[in-house]
Design a protein around this motif. Sequence first.
Motif, PDB file in Angstrom:
ATOM      1  N   PRO A  46       1.034  -1.235  -0.347  1.00 26.54           N
ATOM      2  CA  PRO A  46       0.280   0.267   0.340  1.00 26.54           C
ATOM      3  C   PRO A  46       0.790   1.272   0.372  1.00 26.54           C
ATOM      4  N   ASN A  47       0.274   2.010  -0.353  1.00 25.60           N
ATOM      5  CA  ASN A  47       1.033   3.553  -0.474  1.00 25.60           C
ATOM      6  C   ASN A  47       0.993   4.315   1.052  1.00 25.60           C
ATOM      7  N   TYR A  48       2.014   3.803   1.383  1.00 30.20           N
ATOM      8  CA  TYR A  48       1.397   4.757   3.131  1.00 30.20           C
ATOM      9  C   TYR A  48       2.218   6.162   2.845  1.00 30.20           C
ATOM     10  N   LYS A  49       2.743   6.604   1.696  1.00 28.27           N
ATOM     11  CA  LYS A  49       3.272   7.807   1.850  1.00 28.27           C
ATOM     12  C   LYS A  49       3.658   8.592   3.109  1.00 28.27           C
ATOM     13  N   GLY A  50       5.023   7.792   2.877  1.00 33.80           N
ATOM     14  CA  GLY A  50       5.635   8.495   3.580  1.00 33.80           C
ATOM     15  C   GLY A  50       5.490   7.764   5.388  1.00 33.80           C
ATOM     16  N   PHE A  51       4.600   7.843   6.272  1.00 32.47           N
ATOM     17  CA  PHE A  51       4.201   7.479   6.907  1.00 32.47           C
ATOM     18  C   PHE A  51       4.912   6.907   7.909  1.00 32.47           C
ATOM     19  N   GLY A  84       7.796  -0.116  20.058  1.00 28.62           N
ATOM     20  CA  GLY A  84       7.498  -0.545  18.377  1.00 28.62           C
ATOM     21  C   GLY A  84       5.917  -1.527  18.587  1.00 28.62           C
ATOM     22  N   PHE A  85       5.570  -0.904  17.253  1.00 27.97           N
ATOM     23  CA  PHE A  85       3.903  -2.312  17.058  1.00 27.97           C
ATOM     24  C   PHE A  85       4.357  -3.274  16.237  1.00 27.97           C
ATOM     25  N   SER A  86       3.898  -4.673  16.912  1.00 24.90           N
ATOM     26  CA  SER A  86       4.913  -5.674  16.144  1.00 24.90           C
ATOM     27  C   SER A  86       3.797  -6.475  15.550  1.00 24.90           C
ATOM     28  N   PRO A  87       2.916  -6.828  14.186  1.00 22.41           N
ATOM     29  CA  PRO A  87       3.825  -5.759  12.782  1.00 22.41           C
ATOM     30  C   PRO A  87       3.276  -4.686  12.788  1.00 22.41           C
ATOM     31  N   ALA A  88       4.102  -3.743  12.220  1.00 23.12           N
ATOM     32  CA  ALA A  88       4.049  -2.788  12.104  1.00 23.12           C
ATOM     33  C   ALA A  88       3.062  -2.052  11.210  1.00 23.12           C
ATOM     34  N   PHE A 135     -12.156  -4.137  12.278  1.00 18.72           N
ATOM     35  CA  PHE A 135     -12.279  -3.314  10.747  1.00 18.72           C
ATOM     36  C   PHE A 135     -13.560  -3.229   9.977  1.00 18.72           C
ATOM     37  N   ASP A 136     -14.367  -2.591   9.586  1.00 18.97           N
ATOM     38  CA  ASP A 136     -15.211  -3.023   8.759  1.00 18.97           C
ATOM     39  C   ASP A 136     -15.085  -2.404   6.849  1.00 18.97           C
ATOM     40  N   ARG A 137     -14.560  -1.553   7.210  1.00 22.01           N
ATOM     41  CA  ARG A 137     -14.435  -0.632   6.013  1.00 22.01           C
ATOM     42  C   ARG A 137     -12.982  -0.494   5.300  1.00 22.01           C
ATOM     43  N   PRO A 138     -13.046  -1.779   4.194  1.00 18.72           N
ATOM     44  CA  PRO A 138     -12.455  -1.197   3.373  1.00 18.72           C
ATOM     45  C   PRO A 138     -11.098   0.210   3.484  1.00 18.72           C
ATOM     46  N   GLY A 139      -9.397   0.387   3.367  1.00 18.57           N
ATOM     47  CA  GLY A 139      -9.064   1.328   3.394  1.00 18.57           C
ATOM     48  C   GLY A 139      -8.138   1.352   4.038  1.00 18.57           C
ATOM     49  N   THR A 140      -7.174   2.198   4.289  1.00 16.60           N
ATOM     50  CA  THR A 140      -5.297   2.830   5.070  1.00 16.60           C
ATOM     51  C   THR A 140      -6.223   2.709   6.594  1.00 16.60           C
ATOM     52  N   TYR A 141      -4.999   2.361   7.512  1.00 17.08           N
ATOM     53  CA  TYR A 141      -5.705   3.256   8.488  1.00 17.08           C
ATOM     54  C   TYR A 141      -3.917   3.227   8.808  1.00 17.08           C
ATOM     55  N   THR A 142      -4.175   4.441   9.896  1.00 21.00           N
ATOM     56  CA  THR A 142      -2.807   4.674  10.114  1.00 21.00           C
ATOM     57  C   THR A 142      -3.149   5.227  11.480  1.00 21.00           C
ATOM     58  N   TYR A 143      -1.762   4.641  12.310  1.00 22.01           N
ATOM     59  CA  TYR A 143      -2.208   4.944  13.850  1.00 22.01           C
ATOM     60  C   TYR A 143      -0.591   4.932  14.765  1.00 22.01           C
ATOM     61  N   VAL A 144      -0.798   5.348  15.800  1.00 22.08           N
ATOM     62  CA  VAL A 144       0.647   6.489  16.109  1.00 22.08           C
ATOM     63  C   VAL A 144       0.371   6.153  17.839  1.00 22.08           C
ATOM     64  N   CYS A 145       1.540   6.033  18.551  1.00 23.77           N
ATOM     65  CA  CYS A 145       1.345   6.033  20.229  1.00 23.77           C
ATOM     66  C   CYS A 145       2.119   7.144  20.229  1.00 23.77           C
ATOM     67  N   ALA A 150       7.266  10.398  18.114  1.00 22.12           N
ATOM     68  CA  ALA A 150       8.133  10.808  17.012  1.00 22.12           C
ATOM     69  C   ALA A 150       9.881   9.898  16.919  1.00 22.12           C
ATOM     70  N   MET A 151       9.670   9.268  17.765  1.00 20.89           N
ATOM     71  CA  MET A 151      10.704   7.723  18.191  1.00 20.89           C
ATOM     72  C   MET A 151      10.444   7.166  16.701  1.00 20.89           C
ATOM     73  N   GLY A 152       8.853   6.903  16.034  1.00 17.99           N
ATOM     74  CA  GLY A 152       8.758   6.368  15.542  1.00 17.99           C
ATOM     75  C   GLY A 152       7.675   4.986  15.393  1.00 17.99           C
ATOM     76  N   MET A 153       6.895   4.862  16.405  1.00 15.39           N
ATOM     77  CA  MET A 153       6.356   4.090  17.027  1.00 15.39           C
ATOM     78  C   MET A 153       5.034   4.255  16.259  1.00 15.39           C
ATOM     79  N   LYS A 154       4.983   3.354  14.422  1.00 12.69           N
ATOM     80  CA  LYS A 154       4.269   3.714  14.004  1.00 12.69           C
ATOM     81  C   LYS A 154       3.089   2.719  13.359  1.00 12.69           C
ATOM     82  N   GLY A 155       2.345   2.844  13.358  1.00 10.70           N
ATOM     83  CA  GLY A 155       1.560   1.427  12.387  1.00 10.70           C
ATOM     84  C   GLY A 155       0.345   1.804  11.507  1.00 10.70           C
ATOM     85  N   ALA A 156       0.724   0.774  10.590  1.00 17.85           N
ATOM     86  CA  ALA A 156      -1.046   1.311   9.095  1.00 17.85           C
ATOM     87  C   ALA A 156      -1.095  -0.524   9.132  1.00 17.85           C
TER      88      ALA A 156
END
Length: 172
Positions: A46-51, A84-88, A135-145, A150-156
């Motif tokens: 997926p295109n996470y647009k650099g997230f 981190g989130f695992s998996p990211a 998650f009932d709806r298709p799409g790309t969901y991004t999230y953070v701690c 700022a340390m990179g703790m992100k997931g998609a």
Amino acid sequence: MDTATTRRDFLKAVGLLTVMGSASLAGCTTQANEGQPTGPKLPNEPNYKGFLDGTDNYSHTLDWREKDAITIEVGSEANMGAYGFSPAAVAISPGTRVTWEWTGRGGTHNVVATQGTFNSGEPVSEAGTHFEYTFDRPGTYTYVCEPHEAMGMKGAIFVGLGDPVEDGEATS
């Protein structure tokens, strides 16, 4: 004292330290991916647009679309600690229940969708804490701690039955 011997000994020592330093850094760069969940890769990323740039335990999206429920670790080894989130990044089918489960490492964490879709609440640190969202709806969901974004703790999470499309990809 012979200056040639001293210089030679010095250069040997510097060379040895350089090799040892490189070896330990090599271990650091791979350590974040050790122990990470495995499974098939999503055929088209997926295109996470650099997230996920700067999230050192992200290398690809796992394809877990055949599962009805999945668990994502909160406070896994990544980003120079338990940040981190695992998996990211993971792909799931619509209707899949995702449970985020805290490891108890890395201090306080939360799970907050960047689009406002879900929010686990105030950051907590207790191992075994969990938060669920279906998650009932298709799409790309991004999230953070929030405390460690700022340390990179992100997931998609990519939700869909087919492959992601480059243009016009649904995002929620």
